[in-house]
Design a protein around this motif. Structure first.
Motif, PDB file in Angstrom:
ATOM      1  N   PRO A  71     -40.444   0.960  37.736  1.00 55.28           N
ATOM      2  CA  PRO A  71     -40.677   1.536  36.414  1.00 55.28           C
ATOM      3  C   PRO A  71     -39.504   2.385  35.948  1.00 55.28           C
ATOM      4  N   VAL A  72     -39.355   2.481  34.637  1.00 60.48           N
ATOM      5  CA  VAL A  72     -38.317   3.325  34.060  1.00 60.48           C
ATOM      6  C   VAL A  72     -38.837   4.756  33.980  1.00 60.48           C
ATOM      7  N   ILE A  73     -37.971   5.732  34.247  1.00 53.48           N
ATOM      8  CA  ILE A  73     -38.425   7.129  34.309  1.00 53.48           C
ATOM      9  C   ILE A  73     -37.605   8.042  33.394  1.00 53.48           C
ATOM     10  N   VAL A  74     -36.875   7.476  32.444  1.00 55.73           N
ATOM     11  CA  VAL A  74     -36.127   8.282  31.480  1.00 55.73           C
ATOM     12  C   VAL A  74     -36.583   7.889  30.076  1.00 55.73           C
ATOM     13  N   ASP A  75     -36.137   8.643  29.067  1.00 49.79           N
ATOM     14  CA  ASP A  75     -36.517   8.307  27.702  1.00 49.79           C
ATOM     15  C   ASP A  75     -35.587   7.231  27.128  1.00 49.79           C
ATOM     16  N   HIS A  76     -35.895   6.796  25.916  1.00 51.86           N
ATOM     17  CA  HIS A  76     -35.171   5.692  25.304  1.00 51.86           C
ATOM     18  C   HIS A  76     -33.691   6.006  25.141  1.00 51.86           C
ATOM     19  N   ALA A  77     -33.374   7.211  24.712  1.00 51.87           N
ATOM     20  CA  ALA A  77     -31.979   7.561  24.469  1.00 51.87           C
ATOM     21  C   ALA A  77     -31.158   7.524  25.753  1.00 51.87           C
ATOM     22  N   GLU A  78     -31.735   8.033  26.850  1.00 52.75           N
ATOM     23  CA  GLU A  78     -30.996   8.041  28.113  1.00 52.75           C
ATOM     24  C   GLU A  78     -30.876   6.630  28.678  1.00 52.75           C
ATOM     25  N   ALA A  79     -31.935   5.833  28.545  1.00 52.72           N
ATOM     26  CA  ALA A  79     -31.861   4.442  28.992  1.00 52.72           C
ATOM     27  C   ALA A  79     -30.772   3.705  28.227  1.00 52.72           C
TER      28      ALA A  79
END
Length: 250
Positions: A71-79
């Motif tokens: 799973p992804v664990i950062v927000d959209h901007a950081e991704a």
């Protein structure tokens, strides 16, 4: 997939494909509802065959390969920031591979940190732990060299000071395959490079070790040929962790 949808991460990609071994509903329907193209296989032939099937089903030049329990664990901007920089590094030829598993929260089944600290103790380690680590470094120089390479994942200050890696302006550590192993989890690479220098090499590897009866790439790749190749690799701060849901039988 729920974590990807939560931050709108799939919007960052032109092509999103899921490889489904032993495909059965509701898997394909869940993929389609999320805007993901399912590629269905009747049987499960193992990790290597699954990754090969996924790569051959795609058309993109540069691909991000993620297992189903990452799973992804950062927000959209950081991704977006990390994915865009990773692609720039590959397209510029600065590196061939970018690792995107989180350094801060690598998740389950991540055992190399404890092994690393046996040679290079963490801050706050006891005097006994420091003495034992010094003795190990003295008595096992080759294992110490390999552990020092893993500082890229566990202690980047040490990695930079020792010359194992350097940090770029975006906080990515630049190193080579001499220092860190191949991983199946969360890597960006050119698709043709993956098929030719990872999949085909793993298929040809002469090893009897298997995971659930099949080759898994990591066993076959993490051998002297990988370390000697000095493949340029970037290690990102990371956007994925590892969290298994349910049992896969191994």
């Amino acid at each position: 997939m729920a974590t990807y949808n939560r931050i709108g991460m799939l919007d960052l990609f032109e092509e999103v494909v899921a490889y489904l071994p032993e495909a059965a509903e509701p898997g394909p329907s869940i993929c389609r509802a999320a805007g993901v193209r399912p590629v269905e296989a009747a049987t499960n032939q193992g990790i290597l065959a699954g990754f090969e099937g996924l790569a051959r089903a795609m058309t993109a030049d540069v691909v991000l390969l993620v297992e189903n329990d990452c799973p992804v664990i950062v927000d959209h901007a950081e991704a977006r920031r990390q994915i865009q920089h990773a692609r720039q590094l590959i397209e510029s030829g600065a590196v061939r591979i970018v690792r995107l598993r989180s350094l801060a929260e690598p998740g389950e089944a991540f055992t190399t940190r404890a092994k690393f600290h046996r040679y290079f103790p963490a801050e706050g380690a006891s005097g006994t732990e420091r003495l034992n680590a010094w003795l190990r470094r003295l008595l096992r120089p080759e294992r110490t060299r390999r552990a020092l390479g893993e500082a890229v994942l566990h202690d980047q200050r040490l990695a930079v000071e020792s010359g194992v890696a350097r940090l770029d302006a975006e906080g990515f550590a630049l190193t080579t395959s001499r220092h860190i192993p191949w991983t199946n989890q969360s890597v960006m690479i050119r698709r043709e490079d993956f098929l030719a220098s990872v999949i085909e090499v793993a298929k040809a590897a002469d090893t009897r070790r298997r995971v659930n009866g099949a080759k898994n790439i990591e066993i076959e790749m993490n051998a002297p040929h990988w370390r000697n190749a000095e493949i340029p690799i970037a290690v990102a701060p990371g956007i994925f962790t590892h969290r298994r849901v349910g049992s896969r039988g191994y």
